[in-house]
Every structure is written in C-alpha cells, then in structure tokens.
Scaffold this active site. Structure first.
Site, PDB file in Angstrom:
ATOM      1  N   ILE A 498       0.820  -1.214   0.000  1.00  0.00           N
ATOM      2  CA  ILE A 498       0.000   0.000   0.000  1.00  0.00           C
ATOM      3  C   ILE A 498       0.857   1.269   0.000  1.00  0.00           C
ATOM      4  CG2 ILE A 498      -1.949  -1.197   1.024  1.00  0.00           C
ATOM      5  CD1 ILE A 498      -1.315   0.039   3.698  1.00  0.00           C
ATOM      6  N   GLY A 501       6.251  -0.319   1.306  1.00  0.00           N
ATOM      7  CA  GLY A 501       7.472  -1.058   1.005  1.00  0.00           C
ATOM      8  C   GLY A 501       7.351  -2.552   1.255  1.00  0.00           C
ATOM      9  N   GLU A 733       1.036   2.121  12.161  1.00  0.00           N
ATOM     10  CA  GLU A 733       0.088   2.868  12.982  1.00  0.00           C
ATOM     11  C   GLU A 733       0.696   3.474  14.244  1.00  0.00           C
ATOM     12  OE1 GLU A 733      -2.508  -0.390  12.245  1.00  0.00           O
ATOM     13  OE2 GLU A 733      -4.199   0.962  11.922  1.00  0.00           O
TER      14      GLU A 733
HETATM   15 MO1  MOS Z   1      -5.208   0.622   8.653  1.00  0.00          MO
HETATM   16  S1  MOS Z   1      -6.548   1.851   9.578  1.00  0.00           S
HETATM   17  O1  MOS Z   1      -5.637  -0.895   9.157  1.00  0.00           O
HETATM   18  O2  MOS Z   1      -5.119   0.854   7.027  1.00  0.00           O
END
Ligand code: MOS
Length: 776
Positions: A498, A501, A733
């Site tokens: 996403i 990397g 996160e």
């Molecule tokens: Mo994250 S909020 O699991 O893309």
C-alpha cells in the site's frame, strides 16, 4: 448499558487473527545479511518514473468511463430519478438508478440495485443516487448534470453533540444511538480516586479527519463471460473480491481482483465501496470495460473518515507518580451508518499505563454525515490526545518530569484483556529512555522552562507515548516461492503493497534465505486470480503477518533443494547450506554444487516452496510501543505554531528495512501533525449540514513546509523472537499515535495554555492566550 468485560475488539475491515494448528517453527535469525539493511525499494524506479500502472492509469480497449451522481443533501428521500435526457446524451452508454428500468444484464440484480445500492433514503451528503457510463469522463459528468432527481429533503443532524437532543431528527428509525453505551471496568475507581494525592479532570475533543490519500479511490471493471476482473486501488484484494461477490451473488472463483500499485489508503481502502459494484454493473450492462474513479470531492464525503470524538477524562495520581484511577467518557460518530464511531477510543486509557482502577464509557452516535472507516490506528490518536495531555498535566501537578511519570507506570502485561496476558516484548521503557536521550530531553526541558525564552516567540518541548492494540499479525496467509532451473526466484503473495514497502521487505526475506539479490526476486502480488490468500494490508500487521509466511515458503523451498543436492552430493540434507548460488556442505566446504548445475533441478525445471503463517504464541500479546518528543515555537501574538524537531523512538521489534521503517515513522509524524494542527472536516451544522471545506485548499493537510526537516527515527531494534519467526512487529500505525499530544504538550510547555481541542490552529491558540491573559 451493556458490560463489556471481554476485550475482543472489532474494527470493520481489519481481520482479527485466529489460531490454526501449530507447525514446526524455524529458529530465529541470528546475524542477517540482507534483512535490516537500508535498502531502496525494489519498485522505486517504476514508482518515480511514472511507469508503474496504478488502477487510474489503466486503459483497456473500448473502455467506458463511469461517474456517480450523489445526494447533495445530508438527509433526503429520493422519490424519482429522471434519466431519459441523460441516457440520450452524446456518448452515454448506460444509466443506472433505483428508478431506472433494469435491462437483461442487470435484471438479476434489480432488487439489490433498487433497495440497497441506490437506497432512496439518503442519510448523508454523498450517498449514491444514480450512475452513468459514457465514452469519455467528460460525457459521463455532463450526463450526471442532465439527471433530474426529486428529493424530499428531510431535517438533519450533523453534530453528534446534538444527536441525542429531544428535537434532533432521527437518522434511523431506532434513534441516533448506535448501541447501548459500552462500559469497561476494572477495580474500583472510587477507591482509586480516594487514594490519589492529586485528581484532575478535563474535557477534550478531536475533529473528524479525512484520509485523503494522494491516489483517488477507483477501479476498472471488465467481464469475460460470467467472470469479472476488477483492477482496484485497494489495501485488500480478497476483501474486495468477497464483498463484490456478496453484492452480486457471484462465486468467489469468478471474481478476480488485482492491485499492483496504490497511492495511499490509510484504512479507507480496506474494503470495497459501492462504486466498485456500480462499475461492475455498468460494465455488465454495456458489455464493455468501465473505469470509475472518484473525484477528490467524492473522497471527502463517501469513503471514510476518522470519526470526531468528545472525551472527558478524570485521573488520580499519588505524589510519587503512581496512577490510582482513570475514568473516561467518550462519544463519537461514525456518521450515518454503524461504522465504529468510538472504536478503540478508550483503548489507551484501558491498557497503556499501569492502573488498577479504570472505568470507561463510550457512546457511538449516528449523524447525517459520511460513514467512518478505520484510519491509521483507529481510536488511538484520539485517545492519546486526551490521555497524554492528562499525564502531562498530572506530572506538572505533582512536580514530576513527564517522562519519569510514564516510566513509573509501565505495564509488563495487558491489563485490559482478560487474564492479564503478558506482552511478548514491551519496549516502552526503552522508547522513553532512548528517545529522551536522543532528544536531549532533560537539557531542553530545563533550558526552555516556561518564560525563559525572550520576546513574543516562545519555545517549548513536549512528549507523549503510546502503544497500538494490533501490530502482531497472524494467520491466515499463504505464500509461494519458486526457484527456476536457471537459479532465478519468483515470490507469489496475495498482500498489497500500500506504499509502505511491503514488496521490498518480502524480497529481502527471500534474499536472506535463498542467497539471492532482493532486486532479482521477481514478485507477483495482490491478485486473487494468480496469488495466494492474504488478509488486507492494514492494522500494522502486513510485515508481521507476511514476512514469516514468506520465510516459511523460502525455507520449504530450501528444504526441497537440499534434498536434491544431498542426493547429488551424497551428503545428508541437514548438513547443507546455501552460499552465492551454490549448495555447500557444512562439514566439508569443498563438497558443493551450483544450483544451476543440479541435475535434479534441471529435471524438475522448478521447485515450489509453500509457506503458511503459523499462529502467534498462545496467551501472549504482541503489541508495538512508542514515545515521541518534539520542540515547538509559538508566536504569542499570532498564535502561529512551528514544529521545529521530532524524535520518535519505536519498539516494533526487528527493523526489517531501515529505510522503509523510517519512512513509516516520518509519515506517521506528518499525519499526526495534520491531525493535531491543521485537519478538520467542517460541516455547516446549522444551515445545510453540508461539508464546506471539500478540497485540498480549505482542508489542510501538512506539506513539507509544515513538518520539521529535523526528524529523527530511533528504532529500538530488538527482535521479538516470541512474536514470529522474523521478530518484527508493526510500525505503520504506532508511528502516528503520540504525535499530536506531544505537540500539544510542547505548546503548554512553551506558553502555558492547553489546547484541548484539535486542530491547534493559530486562531485557536491565540484565543487561548487571550483568554489566559484575561483570566490571569
Ligand atoms: Mo489501517 S486503519 O488498518 O489501514
């Protein structure tokens, strides 16, 4: 009210690991050759040169362009949709709505189209009302303008603080409260507060934040007979596959979802949206491929947000820094549908610091606004905004250093999960100590003691820490690694990269085990038609889920290779190792064979290694930890705020790639600065209920000029060997959780006022300073 003693959590779209049977586990890595190095991305050239094909770049022969008409009202019922004129416009090939007759292709879905896809009861601005497909995007947009809709406009509520007022319009028949207020409790807070030397309480609020990924949401849908292929900008191809299958009543085997590149999701692309199904139906109706890309405006309204939160926190502490009680009340809104408006809002209060007496209440409310979706560490940055500022205030009240207060209350186990399961590793102490050291916390804090700086520009330093409830990963995941007769290697995995990397890290794992160059690992990924199952990339679990799986596949391949080589060399397979393209005896290094000259491999043409993700350790919790430190400058005349530097210390287990790890940390800080200082969905709650800052000019996300050039990443690089076979925990996160309250605490240190509501804009800060002058 319902009790919630068991601590299962639920965030839509994030898979909670389950426990399959155990399997033989390899030893942890010792010294690594490739893993841990700062390696540039294997797809860097494609990404920066423009040759990478994102779904938005895809052009298929005879492809049409779809567009969606959305409700301009926050609350309305559609009584008619007039599409005749639009259908006759140049280039228009299909029109869909709940009021437009279906044709032969879409007839089987007539009910779903009428009742669900184009539900006439629009509960938020941006709900879908109709869609078209045309030869060009411009013709499609023109056609939308020619569709006339009869709306019965209803009264709305767009502020969750008014959702329970007696005269508030109901978003749903059942009322505006999603479920009963959720209560968590341990110990006895009354006793806890009685034991405290200092008790403080404070209200906090965080505004709704929008994901606004650089790449717009969108897809291309194409049918071949009864089989559908979707190229989608998504964090999880298998999520999209199952959700579109459910919507259209198709077997999973007939839906292929592909995502080779994506430009940001942050949780808003964990699941399918209505537009994907719409694209599929338009493609079905026209028997042509259809591309449907949302506009920037649509992404503000209809594909998720971080819900607003209203929090009240009361905390008790002894003079020595021992926390005695925490009481929290929070409310929020995931918008017009059940979408986790208070998901994990109280988790840090429950679990981050040692405290025997805790009570939390959360109330999720409906309002007439776009539904929320998980956004980078759902609930945590909001909860941290309250908790970390409260700890700062407590530290000041008992005249203890804020770092020392946190060090006093570090848990070795998770208090909020039944049975107090221990963490596999907790680096919170090291994050605090090493971070403070790298920042020069003590020196900066005393050098900048409030008022010590001259003139109207004041400096201050602040810090905050935190943990992330996930980040351990887990099954299911299947990965295949292939070795060809010429020694080249192919990695086949279902996970999306996403933008973090993932491909690079996985290539490094293959390289580590098979002795090849990461750049030489050919990667196939994120394609339900050709790769193996993987859960969506999110929850900071992509590396801890997929890396051990990739390692298992590479080891399975190596085992088979050693069997072939062992036969050839007359050596026991357990006494072989791989070295620069050769299989070598560990006993006698002169006994060796090149992989490409191995007759067994030449005969088979390829060896396939299959890996499965083994379960996590039972009865233990795998979580990452963090502490961040920053220095700010506040102009007391204008309220302007500059963040001068950040130091981020993170325990996310083993650092797999120093560069991509650091990218996550810097990105997390940047996003946290946006959350704390600039970003805010503004709804016209009184007059129209509409969002008034639907663009990148009025909705401010930080640019390179708004974040400090001086950002330092301090990894606590300690492999968590109990967590999984690579020792890595998640970093995506946790990197954004402590940022905003660290800035807020620094503001307080600089100028004495406390910004309890996001965003800390100049107007807000200067107002607080003015109020303080009046009050003082
Ligand atoms: Mo994250 S909020 O699991 O893309």
């Amino acid at each position: 009210m319902t009790r919630d003693p068991d601590t299962r959590y639920y965030v839509e779209g994030i898979d909670v690991p389950e426990t399959p049977p155990p399997s033989g586990e390899p030893e942890p890595w010792g010294e690594t050759r490739v893993v841990g190095k700062p390696l540039p991305r294997v797809d860097a050239y494609e990404r920066v040169s423009g040759t990478a094909v994102y779904p938005a770049d895809l052009k298929l022969p005879r492809m049409l362009y779809g567009a969606i008409l959305r409700s301009p009202h926050p609350h309305a019922v559609v009584s008619a949709v007039h599409t005749t004129e639009a259908a006759g416009m140049p280039g228009v090939r299909a029109v869909l709505s709940g009021f437009t007759p279906t044709d032969r292709a879409t007839q089987p879905h007539a009910d779903y189209i009428r009742r669900s896809l184009f539900n006439p009861h629009c509960r938020f601005q941006g709900e879908v009302v109709a869609a078209v497909a045309a030869e060009s995007p411009y013709q499609a947009r023109d056609a939308l303008r020619a569709i006339r809709v009869d709306y019965e406009v209803l009264p709305f509520v767009a502020d969750e603080r008014r959702a329970l007022d007696a005269d508030a319009p109901k978003v749903h028949e059942s009322g505006n409260q999603v479920t009963d207020t959720q209560v968590y409790e341990r110990g006895d807070i009354a006793t806890g507060f009685a034991e405290a030397d200092v008790v403080l309480e404070q209200d906090y609020r965080t505004e709704c934040e929008i994901h606004t990924p650089m790449e717009l949401h969108g897809c291309v849908a194409k049918w071949d007979g009864d089989s559908l292929t979707v190229w989608e900008s998504t964090q999880g191809v298998y999520n999209v596959q199952s959700q579109v299958a459910a919507a259209l009543g198709l077997p999973l085997s007939r839906i292929r979802v592909v995502n080779h590149y994506m430009g940001g999701g942050f949780g808003s692309k964990l699941r399918a949206s209505k537009y994907t199904t719409i694209a599929a139906l338009l493609a079905k109706q026209t028997a042509r491929p259809v591309k449907l890309t949302l506009t920037r405006e649509e992404t503000y309204l209809a594909v998720g947000n971080r819900p607003p939160s209203n929090m009240w926190l009361k905390a008790g502490v002894k003079r020595d820094g021992t926390l005695t009680a925490l009481e929290f009340k929070g409310s929020g809104s995931g918008g017009a549908y059940r979408a986790g408006g208070t998901s994990l809002l109280d988790w840090l209060v429950r679990d981050c610091y040692l405290c025997p007496n805790v009570r939390t209440e959360t109330t999720d409310l409906y309002i007439n606004a776009g539904p929320a979706r998980p956004m980078r560490a759902p609930g945590h940055p909001q909860g941290a905004w309250a908790l970390e500022q409260m700890l700062d205030a407590l530290a000041e009240a008992i005249e203890l250093d804020p770092v020392a207060l946190r060090l006093k209350n570090i848990p070795a186990y998770s208090q909020a999960r039944g049975g107090n399961p221990p963490y596999t590793t907790t680096g919170l102490r090291q994050c605090l100590e090493d971070g403070a050291q790298a920042f020069g916390w003590r020196e900066s804090r005393s050098a900048m003691a409030r008022g010590a700086t001259d003139g109207h520009v004041r400096r201050g330093v602040g810090m905050a820490s935190g943990l992330w409830i996930g980040g351990g990963g887990g099954p299911p995941s299947t990965v295949i690694v292939k070795l060809f007769a010429d020694g080249s290697v192919n990695l086949n995995m279902g996970a999306s990269d996403i933008g973090t990397g993932t491909k690079t890290v996985m290539a490094m794992v293959v390289a580590e085990e098979l002795g090849v160059d990461p750049d030489d690992v050919q990667i196939e990924h994120a394609d339900t038609g050709t790769t193996q199952f993987a859960t969506a990339s999110g929850g900071s679990k992509t590396v801890p889920t997929e890396a051990p799986t990739v390692r298992a596949a590479a080891l399975d391949l190596k085992r088979q290779l050693f069997e072939l080589a062992g036969e050839e060399l007359g050596v026991d397979p357990s006494q072989l190792r791989l070295e620069a393209g050769r299989v070598v005896s560990t006993v006698d290094p002169s006994t060796a064979v090149e992989i490409t000259r191995l007759p067994g491999l030449a005969r088979r043409r390829s060896i396939t290694g299959v890996g499965y993700r083994a379960p996590n350790p039972e009865g233990k919790v795998v979580n990452p930890f963090a502490a961040q430190f920053c220095e700010v400058e506040v102009n007391t005349l204008t309220g302007e705020l500059k963040v001068l530097r950040f130091v981020a210390a993170h325990d996310s287990g083993r650092v797999m790639n120093r560069l991509t790890y650091q990218n996550q940390v810097f990105g997390g800080i940047t996003m946290g600065i946006g959350f704390g200082m600039t970003e805010e969905r503004v709804l016209d709650v009184d007059q129209t209920g509409k969002m008034v800052n639907i663009n990148w000019h009025d909705y401010k996300i930080p640019t390179a000029l708004d974040v400090p050039a001086d950002m330092t990443c301090v990894p606590i690089d300690r492999p968590d060997d109990e967590a999984n076979t690579t020792g890595a925990k998640g970093i995506g996160e946790p990197a954004t959780i402590p940022t905003a309250p660290a800035v807020a605490n620094a503001i307080t240190h600089a100028v004495g006022v406390r910004v309890t509501g996001t965003p800390a804009t100049p107007a807000r800060v200067v107002q607080l300073l003015a109020d303080a002058r009046k009050g003082g």
